[in-house]
Design a protein around this motif. Structure first.
Motif, PDB file in Angstrom:
ATOM      1  N   ALA A 275       0.832  -1.209   0.000  1.00  0.00           N
ATOM      2  CA  ALA A 275       0.000   0.000   0.000  1.00  0.00           C
ATOM      3  C   ALA A 275       0.866   1.259   0.000  1.00  0.00           C
ATOM      4  O   ALA A 275       0.548   2.245  -0.679  1.00  0.00           O
ATOM      5  CB  ALA A 275      -0.935  -0.005   1.213  1.00  0.00           C
ATOM      6  N   GLU A 278       2.404   1.696  -3.480  1.00  0.00           N
ATOM      7  CA  GLU A 278       1.416   2.215  -4.428  1.00  0.00           C
ATOM      8  C   GLU A 278       1.133   3.693  -4.172  1.00  0.00           C
ATOM      9  O   GLU A 278       0.999   4.483  -5.110  1.00  0.00           O
ATOM     10  CB  GLU A 278       0.127   1.402  -4.316  1.00  0.00           C
ATOM     11  CG  GLU A 278      -1.036   1.909  -5.166  1.00  0.00           C
ATOM     12  CD  GLU A 278      -0.763   1.950  -6.656  1.00  0.00           C
ATOM     13  OE1 GLU A 278      -1.539   2.585  -7.387  1.00  0.00           O
ATOM     14  OE2 GLU A 278       0.242   1.339  -7.119  1.00  0.00           O
ATOM     15  N   GLY A 416      -5.694   3.374   2.104  1.00  0.00           N
ATOM     16  CA  GLY A 416      -4.739   3.113   1.029  1.00  0.00           C
ATOM     17  C   GLY A 416      -4.989   1.821   0.289  1.00  0.00           C
ATOM     18  O   GLY A 416      -4.096   1.319  -0.387  1.00  0.00           O
ATOM     19  N   GLY A 417      -6.204   1.275   0.428  1.00  0.00           N
ATOM     20  CA  GLY A 417      -6.522   0.020  -0.246  1.00  0.00           C
ATOM     21  C   GLY A 417      -7.239  -0.941   0.682  1.00  0.00           C
ATOM     22  O   GLY A 417      -7.661  -0.575   1.785  1.00  0.00           O
ATOM     23  N   ASP A 419      -7.212  -5.328   1.929  1.00  0.00           N
ATOM     24  CA  ASP A 419      -6.513  -6.604   1.858  1.00  0.00           C
ATOM     25  C   ASP A 419      -7.413  -7.646   1.210  1.00  0.00           C
ATOM     26  O   ASP A 419      -8.531  -7.350   0.768  1.00  0.00           O
ATOM     27  CB  ASP A 419      -6.016  -7.033   3.245  1.00  0.00           C
ATOM     28  CG  ASP A 419      -7.146  -7.386   4.209  1.00  0.00           C
ATOM     29  OD1 ASP A 419      -8.303  -7.560   3.776  1.00  0.00           O
ATOM     30  OD2 ASP A 419      -6.862  -7.514   5.424  1.00  0.00           O
ATOM     31  N   THR A 450      -7.502   8.724  -6.265  1.00  0.00           N
ATOM     32  CA  THR A 450      -7.786   7.378  -5.743  1.00  0.00           C
ATOM     33  C   THR A 450      -9.193   7.412  -5.153  1.00  0.00           C
ATOM     34  O   THR A 450      -9.739   8.480  -4.863  1.00  0.00           O
ATOM     35  CB  THR A 450      -6.778   6.959  -4.653  1.00  0.00           C
ATOM     36  OG1 THR A 450      -6.874   7.869  -3.544  1.00  0.00           O
ATOM     37  CG2 THR A 450      -5.350   6.961  -5.193  1.00  0.00           C
ATOM     38  N   TRP A 452     -10.144   5.063  -2.522  1.00  0.00           N
ATOM     39  CA  TRP A 452     -10.217   4.219  -1.323  1.00  0.00           C
ATOM     40  C   TRP A 452     -11.084   4.865  -0.244  1.00  0.00           C
ATOM     41  O   TRP A 452     -11.807   4.156   0.481  1.00  0.00           O
ATOM     42  CB  TRP A 452      -8.812   3.975  -0.772  1.00  0.00           C
ATOM     43  CG  TRP A 452      -7.831   3.419  -1.754  1.00  0.00           C
ATOM     44  CD1 TRP A 452      -6.655   3.983  -2.156  1.00  0.00           C
ATOM     45  CD2 TRP A 452      -7.933   2.187  -2.484  1.00  0.00           C
ATOM     46  NE1 TRP A 452      -6.022   3.193  -3.087  1.00  0.00           N
ATOM     47  CE2 TRP A 452      -6.787   2.083  -3.306  1.00  0.00           C
ATOM     48  CE3 TRP A 452      -8.880   1.170  -2.528  1.00  0.00           C
ATOM     49  CZ2 TRP A 452      -6.557   1.000  -4.142  1.00  0.00           C
ATOM     50  CZ3 TRP A 452      -8.672   0.088  -3.368  1.00  0.00           C
ATOM     51  CH2 TRP A 452      -7.517   0.012  -4.163  1.00  0.00           C
TER      52      TRP A 452
END
Length: 460
Positions: A275, A278, A416-417, A419, A450, A452
């Motif tokens: 993360a 990226e 940040g994303g 899992d 982004t 997220w």
């Protein structure tokens, strides 16, 4: 509506496309529907919220618009004093305490027109775990996973659409952990940027008050309304408060982003490292310049956080501990007991560590504008294994949080994303003292490209 940004909601309220009363009624109904499963709130101040909303509606209709928080419903961590509702600090001792005044930070947000939905849960006196009498808030992404400490109710209320933003506090990671595991944005300001008048202490020289919100821009808006000097708190910084909202949408071209490859990777879950990599790629694509750096002294700063935190906590509890020890939860009592194990030399050495780390960090910020690091070493812990994390090496647990409470540095934690289990991942930016605007600038640029932070748990 409940997942709107403050920026979008404020524009609709100012243009009278929606009324503060409608918004508040919607939020109160949502709280009523979801509280039985999420347990985020200690108290819901429904009548007061509706009265504030009606006042906001009348003022806006009369052409008196107080700014971007006017008519926007917020929640507040239950260590912050309120003369209109209990302030329990997550304890048995203060379960019926109604202060005679309201914390400066809450008073300033209400003066900016914010609507107060109520007080949200905290771990006991803002330490690691909830008191046995308290049902912890449930992580809205997965009830079987940790909701963070200590601003657990703040993180859950924002993530679940039960408030448009919330106030939390951070002594060793308590804005950043709930932000990370609940998938929201948390801004820990410079120590002293926000007055601590009317806040229960965990460890006074480490305690920070800051917002948890949907975005970096929203966090900046909340921070701006409450930051600044306070005659009731001599530690509140006298520096002028800049226009953080002006940084929303500003370019990050040329901004130097520092990365310590060893610090972010060694002993860190690979998903968190990915993360960060990226996020670095995204910021670089926006024109930021990546710079390899070494974060000197973080390990000792993390180790020496405890010899400062424990004695300061003990001092804060002189009036009730050990006299009312049986009313304390096990973990907070153990922290206060631990204070007795430290000598004056231990505390002196920890203070020197703090000064050294702060100086090393300041020197590093001559090379870069921001530092990019994870918020945690692990992915969101499941409750079955939470004790394993909590009882491990404390310095590892707080390696990305505690050192920056020691230095008093401002930080921004962002989604940040996700899992492989669909649980949030987080990234963190650290800035020099009083550069919260720089964090808002970089964070909003990252969040413009982004999405997220636009993902929400499936709660209906």
């Amino acid at each position: 509506m409940h997942y709107s940004s403050i920026t979008a909601l404020s524009a609709d309220i100012a243009a009278r496309r929606i009324s503060p009363v409608e918004v508040t009624e919607h939020m109160l109904a949502r709280i009523d529907a979801l509280e039985p499963t999420l347990n985020a709130y200690v108290s819901v101040t429904a009548e007061r919220a509706l009265a504030q909303a009606r006042t906001a509606e009348a003022e806006i209709a009369a052409g008196k618009h107080r700014g971007p928080l006017h008519g926007v419903p917020l929640s507040y961590k239950d260590i912050l004093f309120s003369d209109f509702a209990r302030t329990t600090a997550g304890t048995r001792i203060h379960k019926d305490f109604v202060p005679g005044y309201t914390a400066t930070c809450i008073a300033r947000l209400e003066a900016a027109g914010a609507v107060t939905l109520g007080k949200v849960k905290t771990t006991e006196q803002a330490y690691a775990t909830h008191h046995p009498d308290v049902t912890p808030p449930a992580n809205p992404w997965s009830a079987g996973h940790w909701s963070g400490s200590s601003s657990s109710g703040s993180g859950v209320s924002v993530a679940a659409g039960l408030a448009f933003a919330s106030l939390g506090s951070d002594t060793g990671g308590s804005i950043r952990f709930p932000s990370a595991v609940n998938g929201v944005t948390g801004l820990k300001p410079t120590w002293g940027r926000v007055s601590r008048h009317g806040a229960f202490e965990l460890a006074a020289s480490l305690d920070h008050i800051g917002p948890l919100a949907r975005s970096a821009g929203d966090a900046g808006i909340v921070l701006q309304a409450m930051a600044g000097a306070d005659v009731n708190d001599p530690t509140a910084l006298l520096a002028p408060v800049p226009d953080y909202a002006a940084q929303i949408g500003a370019s990050v071209a040329g901004l130097r982003i520092g990365i310590d490859r060893a610090y972010i990777a060694e002993g860190v879950d690979p998903a968190n490292v990915a993360a960060i990599e990226e996020a670095a790629r995204v910021l670089q694509s926006l024109g930021a310049v990546l710079v390899d750096v070494t974060v000197e002294g973080w390990k000792q700063a993390a180790i020496d956080w405890l010899p400062l935190c424990a004695p300061e906590t003990a001092a804060a509890h002189d009036a009730t501990f050990p006299a009312r020890r049986s009313d304390y939860g096990e973990n907070l009592a153990a922290l206060i007991d631990m204070a007795e194990s430290y000598t004056t030399r231990d505390v002196a050495r920890a203070h020197q560590t703090r000064l050294t780390f702060s100086a090393q960090l300041a020197a590093m910020f001559h090379q870069v504008d921001l530092l990019l690091i994870p918020a945690t070493i692990w992915r969101v812990p499941d409750l079955a294994h939470w004790a394993d994390y909590a009882e491990g090496d404390n310095s590892e647990f707080i390696r990305f949080t505690g050192p920056f409470d020691m230095s008093g540095s401002p930080t921004l934690t962002m989604p940040g994303g996700f899992d492989q289990n669909g649980l949030p991942l987080a990234v963190q930016l650290v800035a020099p003292h009083l550069q919260e605007g720089r964090l808002v600038r970089a964070g909003s640029a990252f969040q413009q490209v982004t999405d997220w932070h636009l993902h929400h748990p499936d709660l209906g």
